[in-house]
Scaffold this active site. Structure first.
Site, mmCIF file in Angstrom:
data_model
loop_
_atom_site.group_PDB
_atom_site.id
_atom_site.type_symbol
_atom_site.label_atom_id
_atom_site.label_comp_id
_atom_site.label_asym_id
_atom_site.label_seq_id
_atom_site.Cartn_x
_atom_site.Cartn_y
_atom_site.Cartn_z
ATOM 1 N N HIS A 1 108.213 64.061 86.029
ATOM 2 C CA HIS A 1 107.875 64.151 87.424
ATOM 3 C C HIS A 1 107.239 65.615 87.503
ATOM 4 O O HIS A 1 108.471 65.870 87.718
ATOM 5 C CB HIS A 1 108.613 63.136 88.262
ATOM 6 C CG HIS A 1 108.443 61.505 87.827
ATOM 7 N ND1 HIS A 1 108.066 60.373 88.221
ATOM 8 C CD2 HIS A 1 108.840 61.172 86.494
ATOM 9 C CE1 HIS A 1 108.381 59.783 87.554
ATOM 10 N NE2 HIS A 1 109.398 59.550 86.525
ATOM 11 N N HIS B 1 107.710 60.789 79.998
ATOM 12 C CA HIS B 1 107.141 61.450 81.000
ATOM 13 C C HIS B 1 107.993 62.356 81.737
ATOM 14 O O HIS B 1 109.139 62.249 81.619
ATOM 15 C CB HIS B 1 105.719 60.555 81.698
ATOM 16 C CG HIS B 1 107.033 59.731 81.982
ATOM 17 N ND1 HIS B 1 107.609 58.316 81.704
ATOM 18 C CD2 HIS B 1 107.204 59.377 83.175
ATOM 19 C CE1 HIS B 1 107.666 57.754 81.932
ATOM 20 N NE2 HIS B 1 108.469 58.088 83.409
#
Ligand code: 5GP
Ligand code: ZN
Length: 153
Positions: A105, A103
């Protein structure tokens, strides 16, 4: 697989989505560093960035789509309410990764934020010019080996 982000993708865990297509999902972080903090993830479960496979052109295309969407979401933050945005991406426990599904951010930043950004830089010191040169040489050697192994560029 017991992965919280796969569960979000499958709809087993609710999330506040801001973008979705066949390969990518972007949703608000449950514990935001700033209002509008977004997580951008591939629907394909890859544990971290170094583990993204590069031997299959469809994986490479999906990874490129992911990087493109990180850019779009940073741009959307700036266009709609932020003055800037940080991209943070953690690989491995030592780097603060807590969810082992790749992922990015996207953290919107505003000039008047009550939590101004501070990078904890300047804490590491090379013992000598020689030590600095050794780190650079280790990196150059590893980069050359990876590029030769992966033959992407
Ligand atoms: P990491 O430290 O692995 O880079 O960050 C993982 C992020 O995932 C954290 O910022 C955390 O708040 C977020 N997160 C963990 N579980 C959930 C969840 O169930 N829903 C959402 N929206 N975010 C989560
Ligand atoms: Zn997953």
């Amino acid at each position: 697989m017991d992965c919280v982000f796969c569960k979000i993708i499958n709809g087993e865990i609710p999330s506040v989505k801001v973008y979705e297509n066949d390969h990518i999902l972007a949703f608000l972080d449950i514990n935001p560093m700033e209002k509008g903090h977004v997580l951008v993830i591939p629907k394909q479960h890859w544990p971290s960035l170094p583990e993204v496979p590069v031997d299959d052109s469809s994986d490479v295309a999906m990874a490129e789509e992911l990087y493109y969407m990180v850019r779009v979401i940073a741009k959307a933050c700036i266009r709609s309410f932020a003055d800037g945005a940080n991209i943070l991406q953690c690989n491995g426990e030592a780097a603060g990764q807590t969810v082992f599904h790749l992922h990015f951010h996207v953290i919107p930043r505003c000039k008047d934020s009550s939590h101004p950004l501070s990078f904890d830089s300047g804490h590491a010191h090379y013992d000598s010019d020689e030590e600095r040169a050794q780190y650079a040489e280790k990196l150059r050697t590893a980069i050359a080996k990876i590029l030769a192994e992966e033959k992407v560029l």
